[in-house]
Design an enzyme around this catalytic site. Structure first.
Site, mmCIF file in Angstrom:
data_model
loop_
_atom_site.group_PDB
_atom_site.id
_atom_site.type_symbol
_atom_site.label_atom_id
_atom_site.label_comp_id
_atom_site.label_asym_id
_atom_site.label_seq_id
_atom_site.Cartn_x
_atom_site.Cartn_y
_atom_site.Cartn_z
ATOM 1 N N ARG A 23 0.828 -1.217 0.000
ATOM 2 C CA ARG A 23 0.000 0.000 0.000
ATOM 3 C C ARG A 23 0.852 1.252 0.000
ATOM 4 O O ARG A 23 0.353 2.341 -0.215
ATOM 5 C CB ARG A 23 -0.879 0.022 1.250
ATOM 6 C CG ARG A 23 -1.907 -1.078 1.256
ATOM 7 C CD ARG A 23 -2.753 -0.984 2.497
ATOM 8 N NE ARG A 23 -3.700 0.099 2.354
ATOM 9 C CZ ARG A 23 -4.961 0.052 2.749
ATOM 10 N NH1 ARG A 23 -5.428 -1.030 3.316
ATOM 11 N NH2 ARG A 23 -5.760 1.078 2.591
ATOM 12 N N LYS A 65 8.890 -18.951 23.665
ATOM 13 C CA LYS A 65 9.768 -17.826 23.336
ATOM 14 C C LYS A 65 10.546 -17.458 24.592
ATOM 15 O O LYS A 65 10.116 -17.762 25.711
ATOM 16 C CB LYS A 65 8.937 -16.628 22.887
ATOM 17 C CG LYS A 65 8.139 -16.925 21.613
ATOM 18 C CD LYS A 65 8.263 -15.807 20.608
ATOM 19 C CE LYS A 65 7.476 -16.071 19.348
ATOM 20 N NZ LYS A 65 8.224 -16.744 18.280
ATOM 21 N N HIS A 70 6.808 -23.706 7.034
ATOM 22 C CA HIS A 70 8.201 -23.701 6.601
ATOM 23 C C HIS A 70 9.037 -24.793 7.278
ATOM 24 O O HIS A 70 10.104 -25.152 6.797
ATOM 25 C CB HIS A 70 8.838 -22.312 6.738
ATOM 26 C CG HIS A 70 9.238 -21.944 8.137
ATOM 27 N ND1 HIS A 70 8.345 -21.482 9.055
ATOM 28 C CD2 HIS A 70 10.429 -21.962 8.763
ATOM 29 C CE1 HIS A 70 8.979 -21.234 10.197
ATOM 30 N NE2 HIS A 70 10.260 -21.517 10.040
ATOM 31 N N HIS A 98 3.761 -26.303 13.151
ATOM 32 C CA HIS A 98 5.117 -26.858 13.128
ATOM 33 C C HIS A 98 5.266 -28.118 14.001
ATOM 34 O O HIS A 98 5.791 -29.133 13.559
ATOM 35 C CB HIS A 98 6.141 -25.831 13.608
ATOM 36 C CG HIS A 98 6.123 -24.535 12.850
ATOM 37 N ND1 HIS A 98 5.838 -24.453 11.509
ATOM 38 C CD2 HIS A 98 6.369 -23.252 13.237
ATOM 39 C CE1 HIS A 98 5.904 -23.183 11.117
ATOM 40 N NE2 HIS A 98 6.220 -22.442 12.147
ATOM 41 N N LYS A 113 0.819 -19.494 6.932
ATOM 42 C CA LYS A 113 0.198 -19.865 8.198
ATOM 43 C C LYS A 113 0.164 -18.671 9.138
ATOM 44 O O LYS A 113 0.924 -17.735 8.913
ATOM 45 C CB LYS A 113 0.954 -21.032 8.841
ATOM 46 C CG LYS A 113 2.395 -20.652 9.229
ATOM 47 C CD LYS A 113 2.909 -21.408 10.397
ATOM 48 C CE LYS A 113 2.634 -20.797 11.709
ATOM 49 N NZ LYS A 113 3.539 -19.714 12.127
ATOM 50 N N LYS A 170 18.198 -21.567 21.955
ATOM 51 C CA LYS A 170 17.464 -21.929 20.733
ATOM 52 C C LYS A 170 17.743 -23.400 20.476
ATOM 53 O O LYS A 170 18.903 -23.808 20.374
ATOM 54 C CB LYS A 170 17.948 -21.078 19.558
ATOM 55 C CG LYS A 170 17.194 -21.361 18.265
ATOM 56 C CD LYS A 170 17.489 -20.316 17.196
ATOM 57 C CE LYS A 170 16.905 -20.686 15.842
ATOM 58 N NZ LYS A 170 15.455 -20.621 15.758
ATOM 59 N N LYS A 184 12.608 -27.558 5.965
ATOM 60 C CA LYS A 184 13.939 -27.622 6.579
ATOM 61 C C LYS A 184 14.614 -28.936 6.192
ATOM 62 O O LYS A 184 13.983 -29.992 6.205
ATOM 63 C CB LYS A 184 13.825 -27.526 8.104
ATOM 64 C CG LYS A 184 13.418 -26.125 8.576
ATOM 65 C CD LYS A 184 13.398 -26.050 10.089
ATOM 66 C CE LYS A 184 12.803 -24.746 10.568
ATOM 67 N NZ LYS A 184 13.766 -23.687 10.735
ATOM 68 N N ASP A 231 0.449 -20.436 16.865
ATOM 69 C CA ASP A 231 1.619 -20.020 16.087
ATOM 70 C C ASP A 231 2.569 -21.193 15.811
ATOM 71 O O ASP A 231 3.175 -21.262 14.751
ATOM 72 C CB ASP A 231 2.361 -18.923 16.874
ATOM 73 C CG ASP A 231 3.480 -18.271 16.077
ATOM 74 O OD1 ASP A 231 3.283 -18.042 14.867
ATOM 75 O OD2 ASP A 231 4.553 -17.985 16.653
HETATM 76 C C1 BG6 Z 1 7.077 -18.958 12.655
HETATM 77 C C2 BG6 Z 1 6.431 -18.343 13.855
HETATM 78 O O1 BG6 Z 1 6.168 -19.745 11.949
HETATM 79 O O2 BG6 Z 1 8.173 -19.770 13.077
HETATM 80 C C3 BG6 Z 1 7.439 -17.535 14.665
HETATM 81 O O3 BG6 Z 1 5.363 -17.489 13.432
HETATM 82 C C4 BG6 Z 1 8.649 -18.380 15.010
HETATM 83 O O4 BG6 Z 1 6.848 -17.030 15.854
HETATM 84 C C5 BG6 Z 1 9.201 -19.059 13.756
HETATM 85 O O5 BG6 Z 1 9.635 -17.530 15.570
HETATM 86 C C6 BG6 Z 1 10.294 -20.048 14.119
HETATM 87 O O6 BG6 Z 1 10.889 -20.518 12.948
HETATM 88 P P1 BG6 Z 1 12.404 -21.016 12.928
HETATM 89 O O7 BG6 Z 1 12.610 -21.452 11.520
HETATM 90 O O8 BG6 Z 1 13.240 -19.843 13.325
HETATM 91 O O9 BG6 Z 1 12.487 -22.130 13.925
#
Ligand code: BG6
Length: 494
Positions: A54, A344, A182, A244, A152, A349, A186, A239
């Protein structure tokens, strides 16, 4: 429901049309992924990329203010090539439009070529999907060669997902619809299929009673960042878990598909989703834990609590952490708990699947009072590795055994470049490969299982439990495991 693999016609020129072309996902993931596909010659000849937004930008302003300033920093420095980048930018057109205005689609029609493959990437809020598809159709932009990619979360519950699926289905056949998750792009997730179905050693053992439990963890150190507007309405269950984590669970739990054809794989995943035991209010109270982070420290840095983050409404009950025990009602997995956990602002990680094999019925060899079983740890992120925990004799006189690991470091074993998930999935869309995308019935089965949990939480009136940023979630998550005679691997004392 079945889907024929769309005929792969890689040589049709491509118009990649991105709705949400000035958004977060575009600059962080989609455009860097398309650049990599371009660099490695994976875009069809005569590709054009039409980004829609936009903002009142000219094409040049889009290139300088968005591509150069925002997207370029997300390209791996080692992969950056100035000549390739310039050629890539030459593929771009910026179309300024309001996606709700039917008239504006005429400018899109003018910008897009006839006789090409149009891929519509809907990187917008799902509330806009119906309008976008209706308007594309009225403008005559959809034909048999078109494909649509849906980001998603698709909907916020079963009914809204069904509505979107119905609306999109009015204009696109199922074989033209790519519902993206996604995680399915991977490398390590795709490798899970090979681990399970390429290694005969695991076949006979991959079931009850040889497997005692399964843990699936996707822990992130990041907080909600600038996404509170989206995240606060969504929460971790919608989410991460509904998509996932359930997809990971499906790959761990599914029966061997007859082939890698999209429907063969998706049929088996669907069976798993349909075998998930629906949670009763008692199950929800006992088997689920939701949490929300409070201020703490992550990687040695002080960070705010969720309620102090920008744009989070006062007193928000959005969960930033979920741990739960899922049950799969089928013969293979009867009584094997599947523990899912995501959050989170966690300590580190880590995306990891832990297959805990059953212990010995009794041991003739002392092991310091512990009854160890074998354990397979599949780490997806940040390292890509597979470890098999074995028992070995402790050196010295006498017979004692202790656990040791057989380690497979996949980054060392294969040094080839690994494409990012979005690059791989975009190439799949372009080539018409549906295997790593969710079919409608799969998505709806996932919602059907997740929705009662959301309802149960809403009815309970309870707030999520607090956990300090930089930990692995609330204490109740440990208690959930203890009740089942299990322990999260990182909490185990060696
Ligand atoms: C996304 C979520 O689908 O996946 C995010 O909306 C999340 O909140 C992310 O941080 C995590 O993806 P990855 O590939 O970093 O594990």
């Amino acid at each position: 429901m079945t889907t024929q693999q769309a005929s792969a016609t890689p040589d049709l020129p491509l118009d990649m049309i991105i709705f949400g072309g000035t958004g977060d996902l575009s600059f962080r993931k989609l455009l860097p992924a398309l650049y990599m596909a371009h660099l490695h010659c994976n875009l069809p000849p005569e590709t054009r990329i039409l980004t829609i937004g936009r903002k009142p930008w000219s094409r040049d302003e889009y290139i300088s203010q968005f591509m150069e300033e925002k997207a370029k920093p997300f390209i791996d420095k080692k992969a950056f090539d100035a000549t390739a980048w310039d050629k890539f930018l030459a593929l771009f057109e910026y179309v300024r439009m309001n996606v709700d205005s039917a008239e504006d689609y005429l400018s899109l029609k003018e910008a897009s070529r006839e006789g090409v493959r149009r891929v519509f990437y809907l990187a917008t809020s799902p509330d806009l999907f119906t309008n976008i598809c209706d308007n594309l159709s009225s403008a005559g932009l959809i034909d048999a060669n078109s494909r649509v990619v849906l980001e998603k979360p698709l909907g916020h519950d079963l009914a809204s997902a069904q509505e979107i699926n119905n609306d999109v289905g009015k204009h696109f056949e199922e074989a033209q619809i790519y519902r993206i998750d996604h995680y399915l792009g991977k490398e390590t997730v795709q490798n899970l299929m090979v681990l399970r179905f390429g290694n005969p050693i695991f076949g006979p053992l991959w079931q009850a009673p040889y497997i005692k439990s399964v843990q699936i963890t996707v822990a992130e150190t990041v907080g909600v960042g600038s996404r509170a507007g989206f995240y606060d309405k969504t929460g971790a269950l919608r989410d991460m878990v509904q998509n996932h984590l359930l997809q990971l669970l499906c790959i761990v739990a599914m029966e061997p598909p007859v082939s890698l054809d999209p429907d063969a794989v998706r049929d088996e995943k669907l069976k798993v989703l349909r075998s998930l035991r629906p949670m009763t209010p008692e199950d929800i109270a006992r088997d689920t834990v939701r949490g929300q982070y409070t201020a703490g420290a992550v990687d040695g840095e002080a960070v705010k609590g969720y309620l102090e983050e920008d744009n989070v409404p006062a007193g928000s009950r959005a969960e930033t952490f979920v741990a739960l025990r899922a049950r799969i009602n089928n013969w293979r997995w009867a009584n094997v708990p599947f523990f899912l956990r995501t959050g989170k602002r966690m300590q580190k990680k880590l995306s990891e699947i832990v297959i805990e094999f059953s212990e010995l019925p009794f041991s003739i060899i002392p092991s310091g009072g512990r009854n160890y079983g074998n354990r397979l740890v599949i780490q997806l992120q940040p390292e890509e590795s597979i470890q098999l925990q074995m028992l070995a004799k402790e050196p010295g006189s006498g017979m004692h055994m202790l656990p040791v690991s057989l380690n497979l470091d996949l980054q060392q074993a294969f040094t080839e470049r690994r494409a990012e998930a979005y690059e791989r999935l975009l190439i799949d869309v372009i080539r018409g490969r549906l295997t790593h995308f969710m079919r409608r019935d799969e998505l709806e089965a996932a919602w059907a299982w997740a929705e009662p949990i959301l309802d149960g939480w809403a009815k309970s009136g309870e707030r999520p439990r607090s956990y300090s940023a930089g930990t692995f979630g609330p204490a109740a998550s440990t208690a959930l495991m203890t009740r089942e005679n299990a322990v999260w691997v990182e909490e185990e004392s060696q």
